[in-house]
Design an enzyme around this catalytic site. Structure first.
Site, PDB file in Angstrom:
ATOM      1  N   GLY A 111      -1.070   7.648   0.315  1.00  0.00           N
ATOM      2  CA  GLY A 111      -1.154   7.848   1.760  1.00  0.00           C
ATOM      3  C   GLY A 111       0.152   7.706   2.511  1.00  0.00           C
ATOM      4  O   GLY A 111       1.229   8.043   2.034  1.00  0.00           O
TER       5      GLY A 111
ATOM      6  N   GLY B 117       1.788   5.047   3.397  1.00  0.00           N
ATOM      7  CA  GLY B 117       2.735   4.069   2.848  1.00  0.00           C
ATOM      8  C   GLY B 117       3.649   4.702   1.818  1.00  0.00           C
ATOM      9  O   GLY B 117       4.847   4.399   1.746  1.00  0.00           O
TER      10      GLY B 117
ATOM     11  N   GLY C 235       0.823  -1.212   0.000  1.00  0.00           N
ATOM     12  CA  GLY C 235       0.000   0.000   0.000  1.00  0.00           C
ATOM     13  C   GLY C 235       0.851   1.253   0.000  1.00  0.00           C
ATOM     14  O   GLY C 235       0.586   2.201   0.736  1.00  0.00           O
TER      15      GLY C 235
ATOM     16  N   TYR D  45     -13.856  -2.854   9.853  1.00  0.00           N
ATOM     17  CA  TYR D  45     -12.508  -2.265   9.846  1.00  0.00           C
ATOM     18  C   TYR D  45     -11.818  -2.554  11.175  1.00  0.00           C
ATOM     19  O   TYR D  45     -10.667  -3.011  11.217  1.00  0.00           O
ATOM     20  CB  TYR D  45     -12.618  -0.750   9.619  1.00  0.00           C
ATOM     21  CG  TYR D  45     -11.291  -0.015   9.693  1.00  0.00           C
ATOM     22  CD1 TYR D  45     -10.409  -0.036   8.617  1.00  0.00           C
ATOM     23  CD2 TYR D  45     -10.924   0.711  10.830  1.00  0.00           C
ATOM     24  CE1 TYR D  45      -9.185   0.645   8.671  1.00  0.00           C
ATOM     25  CE2 TYR D  45      -9.717   1.386  10.898  1.00  0.00           C
ATOM     26  CZ  TYR D  45      -8.844   1.351   9.816  1.00  0.00           C
ATOM     27  OH  TYR D  45      -7.636   2.013   9.881  1.00  0.00           O
TER      28      TYR D  45
ATOM     29  N   SER E 294      -4.499  -0.036  13.986  1.00  0.00           N
ATOM     30  CA  SER E 294      -5.244   1.175  14.331  1.00  0.00           C
ATOM     31  C   SER E 294      -5.680   1.124  15.795  1.00  0.00           C
ATOM     32  O   SER E 294      -5.704   0.051  16.412  1.00  0.00           O
ATOM     33  CB  SER E 294      -6.483   1.276  13.440  1.00  0.00           C
ATOM     34  OG  SER E 294      -7.287   2.373  13.805  1.00  0.00           O
TER      35      SER E 294
HETATM   36  N1  NAP Z   1      -5.402   7.428   7.707  1.00  0.00           N
HETATM   37  C1  NAP Z   1      -5.449   7.263   9.011  1.00  0.00           C
HETATM   38  O1  NAP Z   1      -5.725   8.191   9.771  1.00  0.00           O
HETATM   39  C2  NAP Z   1      -5.129   5.907   9.614  1.00  0.00           C
HETATM   40  C3  NAP Z   1      -5.305   5.741  11.000  1.00  0.00           C
HETATM   41  C4  NAP Z   1      -5.003   4.509  11.564  1.00  0.00           C
HETATM   42  C5  NAP Z   1      -4.514   3.494  10.757  1.00  0.00           C
HETATM   43  N2  NAP Z   1      -4.359   3.699   9.412  1.00  0.00           N
HETATM   44  C6  NAP Z   1      -3.852   2.580   8.608  1.00  0.00           C
HETATM   45  O2  NAP Z   1      -2.775   3.040   7.808  1.00  0.00           O
HETATM   46  C7  NAP Z   1      -2.701   2.250   6.624  1.00  0.00           C
HETATM   47  C8  NAP Z   1      -2.573   3.156   5.403  1.00  0.00           C
HETATM   48  O3  NAP Z   1      -3.737   3.955   5.336  1.00  0.00           O
HETATM   49  P1  NAP Z   1      -3.808   5.334   4.526  1.00  0.00           P
HETATM   50  O4  NAP Z   1      -4.639   6.246   5.340  1.00  0.00           O
HETATM   51  O5  NAP Z   1      -2.457   5.752   4.073  1.00  0.00           O
HETATM   52  O6  NAP Z   1      -4.709   4.859   3.272  1.00  0.00           O
HETATM   53  P2  NAP Z   1      -4.730   5.283   1.743  1.00  0.00           P
HETATM   54  O7  NAP Z   1      -4.137   6.626   1.494  1.00  0.00           O
HETATM   55  O8  NAP Z   1      -6.136   5.049   1.308  1.00  0.00           O
HETATM   56  O9  NAP Z   1      -3.741   4.207   1.060  1.00  0.00           O
HETATM   57  C9  NAP Z   1      -4.061   2.863   1.096  1.00  0.00           C
HETATM   58  C10 NAP Z   1      -3.041   2.051   0.326  1.00  0.00           C
HETATM   59  O10 NAP Z   1      -3.444   0.667   0.386  1.00  0.00           O
HETATM   60  C11 NAP Z   1      -3.590   0.186  -0.940  1.00  0.00           C
HETATM   61  N3  NAP Z   1      -4.704  -0.744  -1.069  1.00  0.00           N
HETATM   62  C12 NAP Z   1      -5.996  -0.577  -0.706  1.00  0.00           C
HETATM   63  N4  NAP Z   1      -6.726  -1.645  -1.039  1.00  0.00           N
HETATM   64  C13 NAP Z   1      -5.884  -2.515  -1.644  1.00  0.00           C
HETATM   65  C14 NAP Z   1      -6.036  -3.792  -2.217  1.00  0.00           C
HETATM   66  N5  NAP Z   1      -7.247  -4.425  -2.308  1.00  0.00           N
HETATM   67  N6  NAP Z   1      -4.956  -4.395  -2.749  1.00  0.00           N
HETATM   68  C15 NAP Z   1      -3.757  -3.787  -2.725  1.00  0.00           C
HETATM   69  N7  NAP Z   1      -3.540  -2.580  -2.199  1.00  0.00           N
HETATM   70  C16 NAP Z   1      -4.589  -1.953  -1.655  1.00  0.00           C
HETATM   71  C17 NAP Z   1      -3.856   1.427  -1.794  1.00  0.00           C
HETATM   72  O11 NAP Z   1      -3.499   1.114  -3.125  1.00  0.00           O
HETATM   73  P3  NAP Z   1      -4.165   1.822  -4.411  1.00  0.00           P
HETATM   74  O12 NAP Z   1      -3.235   2.914  -4.785  1.00  0.00           O
HETATM   75  O13 NAP Z   1      -4.206   0.727  -5.390  1.00  0.00           O
HETATM   76  O14 NAP Z   1      -5.517   2.306  -3.984  1.00  0.00           O
HETATM   77  C18 NAP Z   1      -2.944   2.456  -1.142  1.00  0.00           C
HETATM   78  O15 NAP Z   1      -1.629   2.306  -1.603  1.00  0.00           O
HETATM   79  C19 NAP Z   1      -3.956   1.362   6.605  1.00  0.00           C
HETATM   80  O16 NAP Z   1      -3.633   0.063   7.037  1.00  0.00           O
HETATM   81  C20 NAP Z   1      -4.860   2.045   7.611  1.00  0.00           C
HETATM   82  O17 NAP Z   1      -5.776   1.157   8.201  1.00  0.00           O
HETATM   83  C21 NAP Z   1      -4.652   4.885   8.821  1.00  0.00           C
END
Ligand code: NAP
Length: 275
Positions: free
Chosen positions: A16, A18, A12, A167, A144
Site C-alpha cells: 500500500g 507505506g 506497514g 477502525y 484517517s
Molecule cells: N487506503 C486508504 O484509502 C486509507 C485512507 C485513510 C487512511 N489510511 C491509512 O493508511 C495506512 C496504510 O493503509 P493502506 O491502505 O496502505 O493499507 P494496506 O495496503 O493494507 O497496507 C497495510 C500495511 O500495514 C501492515 N500491517 C497490517 N497489519 C499488521 C500487523 N498486525 N502487524 C504489522 N504490520 C501490519 C501490512 O503488512 P503485511 O504486508 O504484513 O500485510 C501492510 O504493510 C493505514 O494506517 C490506514 O488506516 C488508508
C-alpha cells in the site's frame, strides 16, 4: 527531496501507501527501515531499493498485534541504528480486514485499537530517546478522516461493535496521541503530526472492504511525504492534515481531559505506566 544521511522507519511498508513512501524516501537517499509481517514482500522491496542503487533498505518483520513483538521491533531498531530522523507510523488494518466480527490481539485487546493505535503509541514512546538525540526529527501518524469518539467505559468495544467504529476509534486515538505528544515534545526538536492521506486509495485495505478505490496511492503517499519532509511544516507540531491541507479533527481530539485519559490508559495497557 534530499534524504542522504537520514534514517527513516516506515511501519506497514510491505504494501500500500507505506510501500510507496518507503521507496520514495530511499530514492531520495535515505536509509529506510521497512516493516511488515510478510518477509517475502519485505525482502522484495528491500531488493528493489538496493537495485535502484541510491538509498539503503533493511527489512524488519514484526506482527504489531502483539505488544511483545512491537517491543522487539523497537529493540531491534535501537540496536541497529545510531540515528532516527523520521518515524512514520503507518501500519494498519481496515474495518473489514480479517473479517467483520470483533477480534482481539495477542494481549486480549480489541484488534483494531491494538494494531492501529497501541502499537504505534508503544513504538513512538520506545523510540523517543533516539528521535530526540537525532533532532530535528519528525513523527508522522497516518490516521484517517474516519474518526469515532472513544467511549472510556468500553474502549475495547464489547458492546455495539462494528468494524467501522473500531477502525474510526483507533484512528481518532492516533490523532489524540499526536496532540498529546506534541505538547510533551515542545522545544525538544521532535515534531509529531497526523493525517488522513487520501480517501479510498487503491490498496489491499480498501479492496478488502469491498470498496471501489477513488484515490491513487501516489496521492496519499505525497501527503504523507509532505508531513515527513516538507519544509513548510518544519517545526510545526500537533497538527492534523487532510491530504495536503491542515484540517480539524473530531472534537474529542481537542478535549484535554480525554487526551489525558487516553494517555493514562495507553501507558497502563502497554506496560509503560510507572516504567
Ligand atoms: N487506503 C486508504 O484509502 C486509507 C485512507 C485513510 C487512511 N489510511 C491509512 O493508511 C495506512 C496504510 O493503509 P493502506 O491502505 O496502505 O493499507 P494496506 O495496503 O493494507 O497496507 C497495510 C500495511 O500495514 C501492515 N500491517 C497490517 N497489519 C499488521 C500487523 N498486525 N502487524 C504489522 N504490520 C501490519 C501490512 O503488512 P503485511 O504486508 O504484513 O500485510 C501492510 O504493510 C493505514 O494506517 C490506514 O488506516 C488508508
Amino acid at each position: 527531496m534530499k534524504m542522504d544521511g537520514k534514517t527513516a522507519l516506515v511501519t506497514g511498508s510491505t504494501d500500500g501507501v507505506g510501500r510507496y513512501v518507503a521507496a520514495q524516501l530511499a530514492a531520495a537517499g535515505a536509509r529506510v527501515l521497512i516493516h511488515g509481517r510478510d518477509s517475502a514482500r519485505g525482502d522484495a522491496l528491500a531488493d528493489e531499493i538496493k537495485r535502484t542503487g541510491h538509498g539503503e533498505a533493511v527489512f524488519y518483520q514484526a506482527d504489531l498485534s502483539s505488544l511483545a513483538a512491537t517491543r522487539q521491533l523497537a529493540e531491534a531498531v535501537l540496536a541497529d541504528v545510531r540515528r532516527l530522523d523520521l518515524f512514520i507510523s503507518n501500519a494498519g488494518i481496515g474495518s473489514q480486514n480479517q473479517g467483520p466480527q470483533r477480534q482481539t490481539s495477542a494481549d486480549g485487546y480489541e484488534l483494531r485499537f491494538a494494531v492501529n493505535y497501541l502499537s504505534g503509541f508503544l513504538l513512538a514512546r520506545l523510540l523517543l530517546p533516539l528521535l530526540k538525540a537525532s533532532a530535528p526529527s519528525r513523527i508522522v501518524n497516518v490516521a484517517s478522516l474516519g474518526q469515532h469518539p472513544i467511549d472510556f467505559d468500553d474502549v475495547m468495544i464489547t458492546k455495539n461493535y462494528s468494524g467501522g467504529r473500531a477502525y474510526a476509534q483507533s484512528k481518532l486515538s492516533q490523532i489524540m496521541f499526536t496532540i498529546d505528544l506534541a505538547d510533551e515534545l515542545k522545544a525538544s526538536g521532535v515534531t509529531v503530526n497526523s493525517l488522513h492521506p487520501a480517501t479510498y486509495m487503491n490498496t489491499t485495505m480498501v479492496r478488502a472492504g469491498g470498496i471501489t478505490p477513488i484515490s491513487t496511492v501516489e496521492e496519499g503517499g505525497e501527503a504523507i511525504l509532505h508531513l515527513a519532509v516538507g519544509d513548510d511544516v518544519a517545526g510545526k507540531s500537533g497538527l492534523f492534515f487532510n491530504g495536503m491541507n491542515q484540517a480539524k479533527a473530531h472534537p474529542q481530539a481537542y478535549d484535554a481531559a480525554a487526551r489525558q485519559r487516553l494517555r493514562a490508559l495507553s501507558l497502563e495497557l502497554t506496560g509503560l505506566a510507572g516504567a
